[in-house]
Design an enzyme around this catalytic site. Structure first.
Site, PDB file in Angstrom:
ATOM      1  N   LYS A  27       0.840  -1.214   0.000  1.00 12.40           N
ATOM      2  CA  LYS A  27       0.000   0.000   0.000  1.00 12.40           C
ATOM      3  C   LYS A  27       0.878   1.270   0.000  1.00 12.40           C
ATOM      4  O   LYS A  27       0.689   2.162  -0.817  1.00 12.40           O
ATOM      5  CB  LYS A  27      -0.940   0.026   1.224  1.00 12.40           C
ATOM      6  CG  LYS A  27      -1.875  -1.162   1.325  1.00 12.40           C
ATOM      7  CD  LYS A  27      -2.794  -1.066   2.527  1.00 12.40           C
ATOM      8  CE  LYS A  27      -2.086  -1.137   3.862  1.00 12.40           C
ATOM      9  NZ  LYS A  27      -1.423  -2.443   4.134  1.00 12.40           N
ATOM     10  N   ARG A 102     -10.173   0.210   8.050  1.00  8.81           N
ATOM     11  CA  ARG A 102      -9.702  -1.147   8.332  1.00  8.81           C
ATOM     12  C   ARG A 102     -10.785  -1.968   9.032  1.00  8.81           C
ATOM     13  O   ARG A 102     -10.528  -3.126   9.376  1.00  8.81           O
ATOM     14  CB  ARG A 102      -8.452  -1.092   9.223  1.00  8.81           C
ATOM     15  CG  ARG A 102      -7.140  -1.105   8.456  1.00  8.81           C
ATOM     16  CD  ARG A 102      -5.991  -0.956   9.451  1.00  8.81           C
ATOM     17  NE  ARG A 102      -4.798  -1.626   9.034  1.00  8.81           N
ATOM     18  CZ  ARG A 102      -3.692  -1.008   8.605  1.00  8.81           C
ATOM     19  NH1 ARG A 102      -3.635   0.281   8.514  1.00  8.81           N
ATOM     20  NH2 ARG A 102      -2.631  -1.697   8.286  1.00  8.81           N
ATOM     21  N   ARG A 141      11.256  -5.270   5.513  1.00  6.51           N
ATOM     22  CA  ARG A 141      10.965  -3.841   5.306  1.00  6.51           C
ATOM     23  C   ARG A 141      11.864  -2.966   6.181  1.00  6.51           C
ATOM     24  O   ARG A 141      12.077  -3.257   7.341  1.00  6.51           O
ATOM     25  CB  ARG A 141       9.494  -3.561   5.644  1.00  6.51           C
ATOM     26  CG  ARG A 141       9.159  -2.074   5.617  1.00  6.51           C
ATOM     27  CD  ARG A 141       7.699  -1.796   5.463  1.00  6.51           C
ATOM     28  NE  ARG A 141       6.885  -2.280   6.558  1.00  6.51           N
ATOM     29  CZ  ARG A 141       5.545  -2.277   6.525  1.00  6.51           C
ATOM     30  NH1 ARG A 141       4.910  -1.852   5.463  1.00  6.51           N
ATOM     31  NH2 ARG A 141       4.873  -2.723   7.557  1.00  6.51           N
ATOM     32  N   ARG A 174      10.678  -1.409  12.026  1.00  6.51           N
ATOM     33  CA  ARG A 174       9.601  -1.004  12.931  1.00  6.51           C
ATOM     34  C   ARG A 174       9.448  -1.955  14.115  1.00  6.51           C
ATOM     35  O   ARG A 174       9.686  -3.150  13.999  1.00  6.51           O
ATOM     36  CB  ARG A 174       8.282  -0.939  12.151  1.00  6.51           C
ATOM     37  CG  ARG A 174       8.061   0.412  11.505  1.00  6.51           C
ATOM     38  CD  ARG A 174       6.978   0.406  10.481  1.00  6.51           C
ATOM     39  NE  ARG A 174       5.761  -0.278  10.875  1.00  6.51           N
ATOM     40  CZ  ARG A 174       4.670  -0.340  10.103  1.00  6.51           C
ATOM     41  NH1 ARG A 174       4.668   0.238   8.923  1.00  6.51           N
ATOM     42  NH2 ARG A 174       3.602  -0.982  10.511  1.00  6.51           N
ATOM     43  N   ARG A 185      -0.713  -9.145  13.631  1.00 10.93           N
ATOM     44  CA  ARG A 185      -1.240  -8.196  12.632  1.00 10.93           C
ATOM     45  C   ARG A 185      -1.946  -8.906  11.491  1.00 10.93           C
ATOM     46  O   ARG A 185      -2.989  -8.442  11.017  1.00 10.93           O
ATOM     47  CB  ARG A 185      -0.104  -7.317  12.097  1.00 10.93           C
ATOM     48  CG  ARG A 185       0.128  -6.114  13.001  1.00 10.93           C
ATOM     49  CD  ARG A 185       1.470  -5.507  12.786  1.00 10.93           C
ATOM     50  NE  ARG A 185       1.583  -4.889  11.491  1.00 10.93           N
ATOM     51  CZ  ARG A 185       2.745  -4.686  10.868  1.00 10.93           C
ATOM     52  NH1 ARG A 185       3.866  -5.089  11.412  1.00 10.93           N
ATOM     53  NH2 ARG A 185       2.774  -4.077   9.715  1.00 10.93           N
TER      54      ARG A 185
HETATM   55  P1  ADP Z   1       0.996  -1.741   7.454  1.00  5.54           P
HETATM   56  O1  ADP Z   1       1.729  -0.770   6.561  1.00  5.54           O
HETATM   57  O2  ADP Z   1       1.866  -2.868   7.868  1.00  5.54           O
HETATM   58  O3  ADP Z   1      -0.311  -2.180   6.885  1.00  5.54           O
HETATM   59  P2  ADP Z   1       0.345   0.541   9.067  1.00  5.54           P
HETATM   60  O4  ADP Z   1       1.579   1.341   9.114  1.00  5.54           O
HETATM   61  O5  ADP Z   1      -0.700   0.946   8.095  1.00  5.54           O
HETATM   62  O6  ADP Z   1       0.724  -0.983   8.825  1.00  5.54           O
HETATM   63  O7  ADP Z   1      -0.326   0.468  10.508  1.00  5.54           O
HETATM   64  C1  ADP Z   1       0.448   0.222  11.664  1.00  5.54           C
HETATM   65  C2  ADP Z   1      -0.459   0.086  12.863  1.00  5.54           C
HETATM   66  O8  ADP Z   1      -1.192   1.328  13.062  1.00  5.54           O
HETATM   67  C3  ADP Z   1      -1.536  -0.988  12.773  1.00  5.54           C
HETATM   68  O9  ADP Z   1      -1.045  -2.268  13.118  1.00  5.54           O
HETATM   69  C4  ADP Z   1      -2.553  -0.457  13.786  1.00  5.54           C
HETATM   70  O10 ADP Z   1      -2.143  -0.695  15.113  1.00  5.54           O
HETATM   71  C5  ADP Z   1      -2.501   1.052  13.535  1.00  5.54           C
HETATM   72  N1  ADP Z   1      -3.480   1.455  12.510  1.00  5.54           N
HETATM   73  C6  ADP Z   1      -3.212   1.945  11.266  1.00  5.54           C
HETATM   74  N2  ADP Z   1      -4.348   2.211  10.587  1.00  5.54           N
HETATM   75  C7  ADP Z   1      -5.366   1.861  11.406  1.00  5.54           C
HETATM   76  C8  ADP Z   1      -6.797   1.863  11.280  1.00  5.54           C
HETATM   77  N3  ADP Z   1      -7.409   2.294  10.150  1.00  5.54           N
HETATM   78  N4  ADP Z   1      -7.520   1.421  12.333  1.00  5.54           N
HETATM   79  C9  ADP Z   1      -6.939   1.025  13.474  1.00  5.54           C
HETATM   80  N5  ADP Z   1      -5.611   0.972  13.660  1.00  5.54           N
HETATM   81  C10 ADP Z   1      -4.815   1.386  12.639  1.00  5.54           C
HETATM   82  P1  ADP Z   2       2.084  -1.869   3.238  1.00  3.00           P
HETATM   83  O1  ADP Z   2       2.077  -0.366   3.260  1.00  3.00           O
HETATM   84  O2  ADP Z   2       0.914  -2.460   2.520  1.00  3.00           O
HETATM   85  O3  ADP Z   2       2.277  -2.474   4.591  1.00  3.00           O
HETATM   86  P2  ADP Z   2       4.711  -1.576   1.956  1.00  3.00           P
HETATM   87  O4  ADP Z   2       4.464  -0.729   0.759  1.00  3.00           O
HETATM   88  O5  ADP Z   2       5.368  -0.945   3.117  1.00  3.00           O
HETATM   89  O6  ADP Z   2       3.343  -2.327   2.376  1.00  3.00           O
HETATM   90  O7  ADP Z   2       5.562  -2.855   1.463  1.00  3.00           O
HETATM   91  C1  ADP Z   2       6.014  -3.838   2.386  1.00  3.00           C
HETATM   92  C2  ADP Z   2       7.457  -4.235   2.034  1.00  3.00           C
HETATM   93  O8  ADP Z   2       7.463  -4.962   0.814  1.00  3.00           O
HETATM   94  C3  ADP Z   2       8.391  -3.045   1.834  1.00  3.00           C
HETATM   95  O9  ADP Z   2       9.665  -3.393   2.320  1.00  3.00           O
HETATM   96  C4  ADP Z   2       8.409  -2.853   0.319  1.00  3.00           C
HETATM   97  O10 ADP Z   2       9.662  -2.315  -0.126  1.00  3.00           O
HETATM   98  C5  ADP Z   2       8.192  -4.265  -0.199  1.00  3.00           C
HETATM   99  N1  ADP Z   2       7.352  -4.329  -1.410  1.00  3.00           N
HETATM  100  C6  ADP Z   2       6.294  -3.532  -1.734  1.00  3.00           C
HETATM  101  N2  ADP Z   2       5.761  -3.896  -2.915  1.00  3.00           N
HETATM  102  C7  ADP Z   2       6.489  -4.963  -3.365  1.00  3.00           C
HETATM  103  C8  ADP Z   2       6.432  -5.790  -4.533  1.00  3.00           C
HETATM  104  N3  ADP Z   2       5.511  -5.610  -5.491  1.00  3.00           N
HETATM  105  N4  ADP Z   2       7.339  -6.800  -4.637  1.00  3.00           N
HETATM  106  C9  ADP Z   2       8.280  -6.999  -3.660  1.00  3.00           C
HETATM  107  N5  ADP Z   2       8.373  -6.256  -2.541  1.00  3.00           N
HETATM  108  C10 ADP Z   2       7.506  -5.243  -2.386  1.00  3.00           C
END
Ligand code: ADP
Ligand code: ADP
Ligand code: ZN
Length: 229
Positions: A27, A102, A141, A174, A185
């Site tokens: 994302k 979410r 990551r 992180r 998660r």
């Molecule tokens: P990821 O990139 O791995 O999907 P995020 O950085 O978006 O994770 O989110 C990290 C944490 O922040 C989540 O595990 C949750 O604790 C909190 N969080 C983020 N977005 C939301 C949401 N829409 N509702 C509730 N908690 C959230």
């Molecule tokens: P999210 O925001 O959904 O949690 P991220 O964009 O942070 O996901 O991506 C999670 C990890 O995977 C990061 O380290 C990123 O560099 C890597 N990544 C993202 N997209 C791809 C892809 N298409 N193929 C391989 N690795 C990816």
């Protein structure tokens, strides 16, 4: 020609997008590409919570306990924070909600906030990826302390290990990226967020994109789906 076409799309495009998908689906990576190409504003609730945490504001103090163990922050705080953010900022070219909603409760609240502030959600993009691919994405990551850009030790390494290509900031892993927190998660996602796919599918508004392909190909598919809008 390519530049001209891009600039036409850039000028004409003002849309608000929801970007959905499990943790690690890409994302944040795709949101950054959309920001760079179309000038959209990225609204990542995860980033907002992490910022609040580092600044020790109200939302940060509350979020800390939920985030560190991989649980969702309760709906009422999350919704209040997003509502405030949407109210206090302007988005000339539109915005991307990255990681919000979410839960179904958050999705319903977003609908009423949209009515209240008079905006529409123009596309809901779901990045689809098999669960077994997510753990390696999350454990590899690395995030920039300074600007939040993400890298991957294997799939998207920075030019210099541990250093952000964009701003020279320090890269870190992180706190919620431990094996235990990642497991929680993914479980949280399956229980609380996955049902949203059915919710939006029933409304006929979801665009499913194969997130299990190279980053550039994922982006091409997203662009194609948006051009049809
Ligand atoms: P990821 O990139 O791995 O999907 P995020 O950085 O978006 O994770 O989110 C990290 C944490 O922040 C989540 O595990 C949750 O604790 C909190 N969080 C983020 N977005 C939301 C949401 N829409 N509702 C509730 N908690 C959230
Ligand atoms: P999210 O925001 O959904 O949690 P991220 O964009 O942070 O996901 O991506 C999670 C990890 O995977 C990061 O380290 C990123 O560099 C890597 N990544 C993202 N997209 C791809 C892809 N298409 N193929 C391989 N690795 C990816
Ligand atoms: Zn940086």
């Amino acid at each position: 020609m390519d530049i001209l076409e891009n600039s036409i799309i850039k000028e004409c495009m003002s849309m608000n997008i929801i970007l959905m998908g499990p943790p690690g689906a890409g994302k944040g990576t795709q949101a950054t590409k959309l920001v760079n190409k179309y000038g959209l504003t990225q609204i990542s609730t995860g980033d907002l919570f992490r910022k609040a945490l580092s600044e020790q504001t109200k939302y940060g103090v509350i979020a800390k306990y939920f985030m560190q163990f991989g649980h969702l922050v309760p709906d009422d705080y999350t919704i209040e924070m997003v509502r405030e953010y949407l109210k206090e900022n302007t988005f000339e070219n539109g915005f991307i909600l990255d990681g919000f909603p979410r839960t179904i409760v958050q999705a319903r609240e977003l609908e009423s906030i949209a009515k209240e502030f008079n905006f529409t959600i123009d596309a809901i993009i779901n990045l689809d990826i098999p669960q077994e691919k997510l753990v390696s994405r999350l454990s590899g990551r690395r995030t920039c302390k300074n600007c939040g850009t993400t890298f991957h030790v294997e799939f998207n390494p920075p030019k210099v290990t541990g250093v952000c290509d964009k701003c020279g900031g320090e890269l870190y892993q992180r706190e919620d990226e431990s094996v235990e927190a990642v497991t929680v998660r993914l479980d949280t996602y399956n229980k609380q967020t996955r049902p949203l796919i059915d919710y939006y599918t029933m409304k006929g508004t979801i665009i499913n994109i194969n997130g299990d392909q190279p980053m550039e190909d994922v982006f091409k598919d997203i662009e194609k789906s948006l051009e049809g809008k």
